[in-house]
Design a protein around this motif. Structure first.
Motif, PDB file in Angstrom:
ATOM      1  N   GLU A  20      43.612  54.875  32.122  1.00  0.00           N
ATOM      2  CA  GLU A  20      43.299  54.806  33.551  1.00  0.00           C
ATOM      3  C   GLU A  20      43.108  56.173  34.205  1.00  0.00           C
ATOM      4  N   LEU A  43      43.130  43.367  39.615  1.00  0.00           N
ATOM      5  CA  LEU A  43      41.682  43.430  39.808  1.00  0.00           C
ATOM      6  C   LEU A  43      41.244  44.799  40.312  1.00  0.00           C
ATOM      7  N   HIS A 102      42.600  47.690  39.584  1.00  0.00           N
ATOM      8  CA  HIS A 102      42.575  48.615  38.439  1.00  0.00           C
ATOM      9  C   HIS A 102      41.411  48.300  37.497  1.00  0.00           C
ATOM     10  N   LEU A 103      41.083  47.022  37.376  1.00  0.00           N
ATOM     11  CA  LEU A 103      39.911  46.650  36.577  1.00  0.00           C
ATOM     12  C   LEU A 103      38.637  47.179  37.222  1.00  0.00           C
ATOM     13  N   GLU A 141      35.702  49.592  35.781  1.00  0.00           N
ATOM     14  CA  GLU A 141      34.282  49.225  35.824  1.00  0.00           C
ATOM     15  C   GLU A 141      33.455  50.353  36.437  1.00  0.00           C
ATOM     16  N   ARG A 147      36.715  49.179  30.533  1.00  0.00           N
ATOM     17  CA  ARG A 147      36.847  47.860  31.138  1.00  0.00           C
ATOM     18  C   ARG A 147      37.479  46.873  30.165  1.00  0.00           C
ATOM     19  N   ARG A 148      37.085  46.912  28.910  1.00  0.00           N
ATOM     20  CA  ARG A 148      37.611  45.983  27.909  1.00  0.00           C
ATOM     21  C   ARG A 148      39.130  46.167  27.735  1.00  0.00           C
ATOM     22  N   ILE A 157      41.324  47.403  29.964  1.00  0.00           N
ATOM     23  CA  ILE A 157      42.031  46.932  31.156  1.00  0.00           C
ATOM     24  C   ILE A 157      41.984  45.414  31.238  1.00  0.00           C
ATOM     25  N   GLU A 158      40.879  44.823  30.827  1.00  0.00           N
ATOM     26  CA  GLU A 158      40.793  43.357  30.812  1.00  0.00           C
ATOM     27  C   GLU A 158      41.823  42.774  29.849  1.00  0.00           C
ATOM     28  N   ARG A 174      45.233  42.952  31.508  1.00  0.00           N
ATOM     29  CA  ARG A 174      45.228  42.535  32.923  1.00  0.00           C
ATOM     30  C   ARG A 174      46.410  41.635  33.275  1.00  0.00           C
TER      31      ARG A 174
END
Length: 240
Positions: free
Chosen positions: A107, A148, A150-151, A155, A163-164, A166-167, A170
């Motif tokens: 992050e 969301l 942080h996602l 992004e 993104r992958r 963090i997803e 999540r």
């Protein structure tokens, strides 16, 4: 219950919720050996009666004990003690220490890239999320939007790998957020830290974005550390 204050992270004393007071009482009893490893805690009905709290308050406290790794709930059998000291809380499939290690490596640089690569659409989404978070009264909804947010930062970095990752974590992020907000009174602080992240992304400053995300994760980790420390011993829970 009697009134009591608690001080978190060197800040001003704050009122302790009934849930926090019950959690501190039960955790202290486990740490002192009143309930040993392998022991079954009294039934919910008995604990509610003894501690003079409602069933929802007690159940929140029991969930927190389990998240701390002190107990395990066995369907139809009750809650059992499995450790006599808090080691590392678990959020979903991930231990808190592992989660924080990955968050710092993903992050923080993602925030820096996001400051350089974000689009107007990215900024609009982040601003909309944060505006909703600052107005939201339902904690469950807030923690979902926290994840969301942080996602959305990942992004904005325009790298699908960020993104992958963090997803993937999540759900754990949402669980960690709920845990910290309930036990560490983190929500207003998080909103301010998120606003600083968004301001840095809006200005396009990579250094400011990295610093803002670093500060946010530092505060998250500090709160986790505070929660994991042994609780002060009280014979009875004291709360508002």
């Amino acid at each position: 219950m009697n009134l009591s204050d608690s001080q978190t992270g060197g800040g001003a004393p704050r009122r302790v919720s009934a849930m926090e007071a019950v959690l501190a009482h039960l955790r202290g009893a486990i740490e002192r050996g009143q309930y040993a490893i392998g022991d079954k805690l009294p039934s919910e009905a008995e604990l509610c009666r003894t501690l003079e709290v409602s069933r929802p308050v007690l159940r929140e406290s029991l969930r927190a004990l389990q998240a701390m790794g002190l107990t395990v709930s066995r369907t139809g059998r009750g809650t059992f003690v499995v450790a006599d000291a808090v080691q590392d809380p678990t959020f979903g499939d991930y231990a808190a220490g592992d989660l924080m290690e990955v968050r710092r490596h993903i992050e923080i640089p993602a925030a820096g890239y996001a400051a350089r690569r974000r689009t107007p659409e990215n900024l609009d989404r982040l601003a909309h999320l944060l505006d909703r978070m600052e107005r939201e009264s339902d904690t469950t909804v807030w923690v979902a939007m926290d994840a969301l947010f942080h996602l959305a930062v990942a992004e904005a970095a325009r790298n699908p790998v960020f993104r992958r990752v963090i997803e993937e974590i999540r759900d754990a992020l949402a669980r960690q957020s709920a845990f910290l907000n309930e036990l560490g009174d983190r929500r207003e602080q998080s909103d301010r830290e998120h606003r600083a992240i968004l301001d840095a992304l809006t200005s396009g400053s990579e250094r400011d974005a990295v610093d803002a995300m670093t500060h946010h994760l530092d505060r998250v980790e500090n709160t986790l550390t505070h929660i994991v420390r042994p609780t002060p011993h009280h014979d009875r829970p004291q709360a508002v």
